[in-house]
Design an enzyme around this catalytic site. Structure first.
Site, PDB file in Angstrom:
ATOM      1  N   GLN A 100       0.846  -1.198   0.000  1.00 35.86           N
ATOM      2  CA  GLN A 100       0.000   0.000   0.000  1.00 35.86           C
ATOM      3  C   GLN A 100       0.877   1.242   0.000  1.00 35.86           C
ATOM      4  O   GLN A 100       0.382   2.354  -0.077  1.00 35.86           O
ATOM      5  CB  GLN A 100      -0.879   0.015   1.259  1.00 35.86           C
ATOM      6  CG  GLN A 100      -1.819  -1.163   1.361  1.00 35.86           C
ATOM      7  CD  GLN A 100      -2.339  -1.327   2.780  1.00 35.86           C
ATOM      8  OE1 GLN A 100      -3.313  -0.685   3.161  1.00 35.86           O
ATOM      9  NE2 GLN A 100      -1.704  -2.168   3.561  1.00 35.86           N
ATOM     10  N   ASN A 101       2.191   1.039   0.115  1.00 42.35           N
ATOM     11  CA  ASN A 101       3.101   2.180   0.214  1.00 42.35           C
ATOM     12  C   ASN A 101       3.347   2.798  -1.151  1.00 42.35           C
ATOM     13  O   ASN A 101       3.372   2.111  -2.172  1.00 42.35           O
ATOM     14  CB  ASN A 101       4.426   1.752   0.845  1.00 42.35           C
ATOM     15  CG  ASN A 101       4.225   1.228   2.259  1.00 42.35           C
ATOM     16  OD1 ASN A 101       3.164   1.444   2.842  1.00 42.35           O
ATOM     17  ND2 ASN A 101       5.208   0.542   2.800  1.00 42.35           N
ATOM     18  N   VAL A 102       3.537   4.099  -1.138  1.00 41.63           N
ATOM     19  CA  VAL A 102       3.745   4.833  -2.398  1.00 41.63           C
ATOM     20  C   VAL A 102       5.190   5.315  -2.511  1.00 41.63           C
ATOM     21  O   VAL A 102       5.519   6.087  -3.403  1.00 41.63           O
ATOM     22  CB  VAL A 102       2.767   6.043  -2.484  1.00 41.63           C
ATOM     23  CG1 VAL A 102       1.320   5.574  -2.506  1.00 41.63           C
ATOM     24  CG2 VAL A 102       2.986   7.034  -1.337  1.00 41.63           C
ATOM     25  N   HIS A 118      -1.615   1.528  -4.169  1.00 46.64           N
ATOM     26  CA  HIS A 118      -1.988   2.943  -3.992  1.00 46.64           C
ATOM     27  C   HIS A 118      -1.123   3.888  -4.813  1.00 46.64           C
ATOM     28  O   HIS A 118      -1.031   5.074  -4.499  1.00 46.64           O
ATOM     29  CB  HIS A 118      -1.929   3.313  -2.497  1.00 46.64           C
ATOM     30  CG  HIS A 118      -2.987   2.635  -1.677  1.00 46.64           C
ATOM     31  ND1 HIS A 118      -2.979   2.587  -0.299  1.00 46.64           N
ATOM     32  CD2 HIS A 118      -4.113   1.972  -2.047  1.00 46.64           C
ATOM     33  CE1 HIS A 118      -4.044   1.921   0.136  1.00 46.64           C
ATOM     34  NE2 HIS A 118      -4.734   1.527  -0.902  1.00 46.64           N
ATOM     35  N   GLY A 186       3.133  -4.441   8.956  1.00 45.18           N
ATOM     36  CA  GLY A 186       3.165  -2.981   9.105  1.00 45.18           C
ATOM     37  C   GLY A 186       1.961  -2.270   8.524  1.00 45.18           C
ATOM     38  O   GLY A 186       2.082  -1.141   8.066  1.00 45.18           O
ATOM     39  N   THR A 187       0.813  -2.925   8.586  1.00 42.78           N
ATOM     40  CA  THR A 187      -0.402  -2.234   8.135  1.00 42.78           C
ATOM     41  C   THR A 187      -1.475  -2.321   9.214  1.00 42.78           C
ATOM     42  O   THR A 187      -1.605  -3.352   9.891  1.00 42.78           O
ATOM     43  CB  THR A 187      -0.940  -2.778   6.789  1.00 42.78           C
ATOM     44  OG1 THR A 187      -2.210  -2.164   6.515  1.00 42.78           O
ATOM     45  CG2 THR A 187      -1.081  -4.286   6.765  1.00 42.78           C
ATOM     46  N   ASN A 212       3.557  -6.774  13.449  1.00 41.12           N
ATOM     47  CA  ASN A 212       3.120  -5.416  13.794  1.00 41.12           C
ATOM     48  C   ASN A 212       3.282  -5.238  15.305  1.00 41.12           C
ATOM     49  O   ASN A 212       2.893  -6.124  16.058  1.00 41.12           O
ATOM     50  CB  ASN A 212       1.638  -5.240  13.394  1.00 41.12           C
ATOM     51  CG  ASN A 212       1.218  -3.782  13.332  1.00 41.12           C
ATOM     52  OD1 ASN A 212       1.553  -2.997  14.217  1.00 41.12           O
ATOM     53  ND2 ASN A 212       0.470  -3.425  12.300  1.00 41.12           N
TER      54      ASN A 212
END
Ligand code: OAD
Length: 243
Positions: A100-102, A118, A186-187, A212
């Site tokens: 999901q990281n940009v 994303h 990590g989400t 996490n």
């Protein structure tokens, strides 16, 4: 610390899928979104910065906020979690990394097959036409203007209220339902549809592992939870699987 059956299963696994979120880049100094003190959404409002409506209302503010984040990302370096994930690509016959990281840090760490759900903050596209633009004339306009149509340029990321990229979403769903082991790292498991992927993996019979330091809506359902920082836990886990 690591459940022996998890190590055995990972060592024998042919199909492994990983979903990452902002926590994986936290140790590179890139702020997360929902951590209570340090997260971006603790200081800024997504309604003002991360929707098409916000951009129409105040394109300069939104462009400048993303320019600031782009700068943070440019100065950041991949951390041991990114490097461990790049190594995982070489350990399993079928490995899919979904993020999901940009920030592009997975690719900078050496990961080659990355599904970016994303978008990517280092890319720019035309707000009107949706086409990716790699260069434009610096005229002092903020945001800069599209060289093709003269419309505003914007970061090539997915904003709230926008559709997910379809091909990426299909690949991610396929990899999540076809794997033997799924790691969610990590989400906060809060933003759909990405947050549905670990649950789809569970329904399809995969062993689901969460890394996490904080509990999430997945924690109680996951087969294994490894509480801790990804940059510490992942390299240790991979060292055991590799041997
Ligand atoms: P969040 O900020 O929601 O969650 C980050 C998660 O990382 C939290 O659960 C933290 O506990 C965890 N975390 C923090 N430090 C960590 C570390 N060192 N190791 C492992 N985990 C750690 O970020 P995301 O879940 O990625 O979307 O957020 C999902 C989406 O919401 C983002 O892609 C973004 C945001 O709004 C858009 O902008 C569309």
């Amino acid at each position: 610390m690591f459940p022996p059956d998890l190590i055995r299963q990972l060592a024998a696994a042919k199909r492994v899928t990983v979903l990452t979120g902002a926590g994986v880049s936290a140790e590179s100094g890139v702020p997360t979104f929902r951590d209570t003190r340090t997260g971006l959404w603790a200081k800024f409002s997504p309604e003002d910065l991360a929707t098409p409506r916000a951009f129409r209302r105040n394109p300069r503010l939104v462009w400048e906020w993303y320019a600031w984040r782009r700068q943070l990302v440019a100065e950041a370096k991949p951390n041991p979690a990114h490097l461990a994930l790049a190594e995982m690509e070489t350990l399993f016959p079928h490995f899919q990394l979904i993020t999901q990281n940009v920030d592009g840090l997975h690719q900078r760490a050496g990961s080659r097959q990355v599904v970016e759900l994303h978008g990517n903050i280092t890319r720019t596209k035309c707000f009107d036409e949706g086409t990716v633009v790699s260069s434009w004339k610096e005229t002092g306009d903020v945001p800069p203007k599209c060289p093709n149509c003269g419309g505003w340029l914007r970061p090539d990321v997915v904003w709230f209220e926008e559709a997910m990229p379809q091909a990426e979403m299909e690949l991610a769903a396929e990899a999540s339902t076809a794997c033997e082991v799924f790691l969610s790292i990590g989400t906060s498991t809060a933003v759909y549809p990405a947050a549905s992927l670990p649950f789809e993996a569970l329904r399809s019979g995969a062993t689901v592992v969460e890394i996490n330091p904080q509990p999430t809506p997945l924690t109680e359902r996951a087969h294994h939870t490894l509480p801790g920082a990804a940059g510490v836990v992942l390299p240790e886990l991979i060292a055991l699987v590799r041997n």
